[in-house]
Motif scaffolding. Sequence first.
Motif, short mmCIF file in Angstrom:
data_model
loop_
_atom_site.label_atom_id
_atom_site.label_comp_id
_atom_site.label_asym_id
_atom_site.label_seq_id
_atom_site.Cartn_x
_atom_site.Cartn_y
_atom_site.Cartn_z
N UNK A 97 0.83 -1.20 0.00
CA UNK A 97 0.00 0.00 0.00
C UNK A 97 0.87 1.26 0.00
N UNK A 98 0.84 1.97 -1.12
CA UNK A 98 1.68 3.17 -1.23
C UNK A 98 0.85 4.35 -1.71
N UNK A 99 1.31 5.53 -1.39
CA UNK A 99 0.68 6.72 -1.95
C UNK A 99 1.50 7.16 -3.17
N UNK A 100 0.80 7.51 -4.22
CA UNK A 100 1.48 7.82 -5.48
C UNK A 100 2.09 9.21 -5.50
N UNK A 101 2.99 9.44 -6.46
CA UNK A 101 3.75 10.69 -6.50
C UNK A 101 2.88 11.94 -6.67
N UNK A 102 1.84 11.83 -7.50
CA UNK A 102 1.03 13.03 -7.75
C UNK A 102 0.26 13.39 -6.48
N UNK A 103 -0.22 12.37 -5.78
CA UNK A 103 -1.00 12.62 -4.57
C UNK A 103 -0.09 13.14 -3.45
N UNK B 269 10.43 -7.33 -4.14
CA UNK B 269 11.53 -8.19 -3.70
C UNK B 269 11.17 -8.92 -2.41
N UNK B 270 10.36 -8.26 -1.58
CA UNK B 270 9.98 -8.87 -0.29
C UNK B 270 8.80 -9.83 -0.46
N UNK B 271 8.39 -10.09 -1.71
CA UNK B 271 7.34 -11.10 -1.95
C UNK B 271 5.93 -10.54 -2.05
N UNK B 272 5.79 -9.24 -2.09
CA UNK B 272 4.45 -8.64 -2.21
C UNK B 272 4.12 -8.56 -3.71
N UNK B 273 3.12 -9.31 -4.15
CA UNK B 273 2.85 -9.40 -5.59
C UNK B 273 1.65 -8.57 -6.04
N UNK B 274 0.97 -7.96 -5.08
CA UNK B 274 -0.09 -7.00 -5.46
C UNK B 274 0.26 -5.70 -4.74
N UNK B 275 0.41 -4.64 -5.51
CA UNK B 275 0.83 -3.37 -4.89
C UNK B 275 -0.09 -2.25 -5.37
N UNK B 276 -0.69 -1.59 -4.41
CA UNK B 276 -1.60 -0.48 -4.76
C UNK B 276 -0.85 0.84 -4.61
N UNK B 277 -0.91 1.65 -5.64
CA UNK B 277 -0.29 2.98 -5.57
C UNK B 277 -1.45 3.97 -5.68
N UNK B 278 -1.84 4.51 -4.53
CA UNK B 278 -3.02 5.39 -4.50
C UNK B 278 -2.76 6.70 -5.22
N UNK C 141 3.53 6.25 -13.97
CA UNK C 141 4.08 5.11 -14.70
C UNK C 141 5.52 4.83 -14.27
N UNK C 142 6.25 5.88 -13.96
CA UNK C 142 7.63 5.67 -13.47
C UNK C 142 7.57 4.95 -12.12
N UNK C 143 6.64 5.37 -11.28
CA UNK C 143 6.58 4.74 -9.96
C UNK C 143 6.21 3.26 -10.07
N UNK C 144 5.41 2.89 -11.09
CA UNK C 144 4.92 1.51 -11.20
C UNK C 144 5.75 0.67 -12.16
N UNK C 145 6.62 1.32 -12.91
CA UNK C 145 7.20 0.65 -14.08
C UNK C 145 8.34 -0.32 -13.81
N UNK C 146 8.76 -0.47 -12.57
CA UNK C 146 9.95 -1.29 -12.34
C UNK C 146 9.68 -2.76 -12.03
N UNK C 147 8.42 -3.18 -12.03
CA UNK C 147 8.11 -4.55 -11.54
C UNK C 147 7.91 -5.57 -12.67
N UNK C 148 7.91 -6.83 -12.29
CA UNK C 148 7.66 -7.94 -13.23
C UNK C 148 6.20 -7.92 -13.70
N UNK C 149 5.95 -8.60 -14.81
CA UNK C 149 4.59 -8.64 -15.37
C UNK C 149 3.58 -9.26 -14.41
#
Length: 774
Positions: free
Chosen positions: A565-571, A604-613, A640-648
């Motif tokens: 659970x993260x807050x996004x850059x614009x917010x 990396x810590x095994x969290x495979x669903x990540x919400x960027x509010x 997109x930069x904040x989300x773009x680094x992860x696996x499919x």
Amino acid sequence: MLTQNLGYPRIGGQRELKKVCENYWAGKTGYKNVLAVGKNIRHENWQIQKDAGIDLIPSNDFSYYDHVLDHSLMFGAIPKRYNEVMLKQDNEEIDLYFAMARGYQKNGFDVVAMEMTKWFDTNYHYIVPEFYKNQQFRLFSQKIVHEFYEAKQLGIVSKPVLIGPVSYLLLGKEKEAGFEKIDLIKNLLPVYADILTKLQDLGAEWIQFDEPFLSLDLTEKEQQVYRNTYKQLRKEFPRLNFLLATYFERLGDNAQLATSLPVDALHIDLVRAPQQLDEVLELLPAKTILSLGVVDGRNVWKNDFEQSLAAIQKAKDKLGADRVWIAPSCSLIHSPCDLKSESNNDVLTPEIKQWLAFAKQKVSEIALLKSLSGNAPGVNAQYKLAGNIHDNTSRKTSILIHNSSIKQRVVNIKESDAQRKSSFPSRKQQQQALLNLPLFATTTIGSFPQTAEVRSWRSQLKKGAINQAQYDLHIAAETEKAVKWQEEIGLDVLVHGEFERNDMVEYFGGQLAGFTFTQNGWVQSYGSRCVKPPIIYGDVSRPEAMTVKWSAYAQSLTNKWMKGMLTGPVTILQWSFVRNDQPRSETCMQIALAIRDEVCDLEKAGIKIIQIDEPAIREGLPLRKADWATYLDWAVKAFRISAGGVQDDTQIHTHMCYSEFNDIIQSIADMDADVITIETSRSQMELLDVFADFKYPNEIGPGVYDIHSPRVPNKDEMTHLLKKARAVIPDSQLWVNPDCGLKTRGWDETKKALTEMVAAAKEMRATVTEASII
Ligand SMILES: CN1c2c(nc(N)[nH]c2=O)NC[C@@H]1CNc1ccc(C(=O)N[C@@H](CCC(=O)N[C@@H](CCC(=O)N[C@@H](CCC(=O)O)C(=O)O)C(=O)O)C(=O)O)cc1
Ligand SMILES: N[C@@H](CCS)C(=O)O
Ligand SMILES: [Zn+2]
């Protein structure tokens, strides 16, 4: 030359209004106490402004919940559902008012709240007036008259503030077809006339009409309504002085219109739009006064006196001192109350503090600007000018502000950094293979109740009554309870509950370099709810992981998927006080890189669903359409930069509330989140139409219940909404979730509501046909 203020913070220096209202709603105090606290705050505010040297002090800027709702009550624009219930009860006017704001569910009654939405591009929310065909208005609440009288008794002939009639109508919503809200002006104006008559009879000299829509794009018809409205008011009240207040943007193509309206003074925002001064000076009719909004009502930086004095001098040269007023850019409700409350040097260092001004300091700045622009400013004023120049110079040259490696990282951003590895259809397949979630997957938006107990642990930690380890134990236990309970009721994707967070932005601000925060810098967000926006003073970076510990801990407690659970850059940008020495886009990219690092660490810590509010992405949209494309370009890129680094196969969610998506749906799709959860229930899924028309490609969780009201929805209400959703979105794209986080709710309501929600999802699954999946 006069000084004036457009509005003062009404929450009270120690958030007294919040406390008394919440106690009243909890049945712990009586309504007379609420009124008494309100009165104290008003008196204190008037006194502060008087002592500072403000000549025209506003009244009716105070509100127990929201000033737009005050106007609806004043005009008797009370939806029938409240009349029927409330007027039968032994309730006070304030109960009716709070029922409109918050819904009413007791004594066998069950009435939903009115809709709430963002006040222009701010983080303040107002209650949306509801308009019906042939809507009639009548003078109902006389709060404005009482408050004028109250100030007068203290020896202050205040300037009552009214939302102008055109803006009031434009702020509202047509609740049925077959009419245009702007045409209600003919029904509304007689009520304005009643109010103005009463105020005039009591001795009012100036009336402030807030018409912020004059800074927005207007249709020809709306422009004509402006002309007719002010012509009529002028005709009926030739002796009252009218101040027309505009703010938040340039007048732009409405400059001609605004300057031609028959008013005595025009206020313009010279912080947002300093460039409009020349044009307005040219257009202003002889005799009209110009109020210069030079002190920033939306940010916390000390005024740059040299710059303001230059603008004032220019106006004086053209108009003469008598026709120039000095003012804040907009109402100060968007500023914290008083910098003097920040006494802890470890929280806000003296170096940074000397760069800041809150509401109380801002009214003094306005008075000082008047002294300094007089013919012979005294020694004291000159001394303060020197102090102001010193403080602003110290900010510009401070080593705290610039970090070349952060700036270089922004320069080095590549197109591919804003790109997931594969397109959504391929990601969806890979995610489904890994996550194996059912149709109508259930989840929540992140936060669970921030109970008094949870807050008291933080408060004890701050005071040193418990240490960090003890605090962490409390948070761990609360998280574990929440995880177990979510498992029990059968939610599909769990959340850790955000118990460790004071606020979704302040929490990150507290951990990012380049940010500082305050102890008491509260600003009203809606009703009794306040936020303490962190202050971005320098280049932003992430010294260490911010959320991994709690997300990983929560995941370790369950075999179900735990959503990071993260807050996004614009917010984060939008809900902070932002540095004004570089473009907002630059600061946003720095934050985006910090969030990107956090997303990758969570994965990396095994969290495979990540919400960027990103609830504030719509709010940040410029008020003028001509400016949209530039903003959307960098805002979408930052996400997109904040989300773009992860696996499919890592599923990225985003969440938005209070958003009108119609006009920016392409940009929302361009954010390319795998799942978007959005607020839709207060509008009864109306918002979804645009997702359907557009054929939004990715997955959607339309909110199925309103979390801002204590009212508990039942399963059938939610299946009703889900059926509406499925009529426009295929089942394979639908998620089931509330409108927003549950931090403001109690556990009792939360448990009942989520249990019903899970039941609603199960009922929907039972009705799935092949046709509805495609
Ligand atoms: C999602 N929303 C948010 C927006 N903006 C944000 N910055 N954050 C958001 O979440 N904008 C749009 C919406 C607006 N919605 C809300 C919803 C809820 C609140 C809210 O609950 N605000 C709280 C304050 C939250 C907070 O910072 N809590 C701190 C401090 C708590 C506190 O008051 N402590 C007391 C002592 C308490 C004790 O001893 O028991 C004190 O300091 O005096 C914390 O939890 O640590 C509110 O109370 O209004 C805001 C916007
Ligand atoms: N994750 C946040 C989003 C609020 S907009 C919450 O649940 O409170
Ligand atoms: Zn939300």
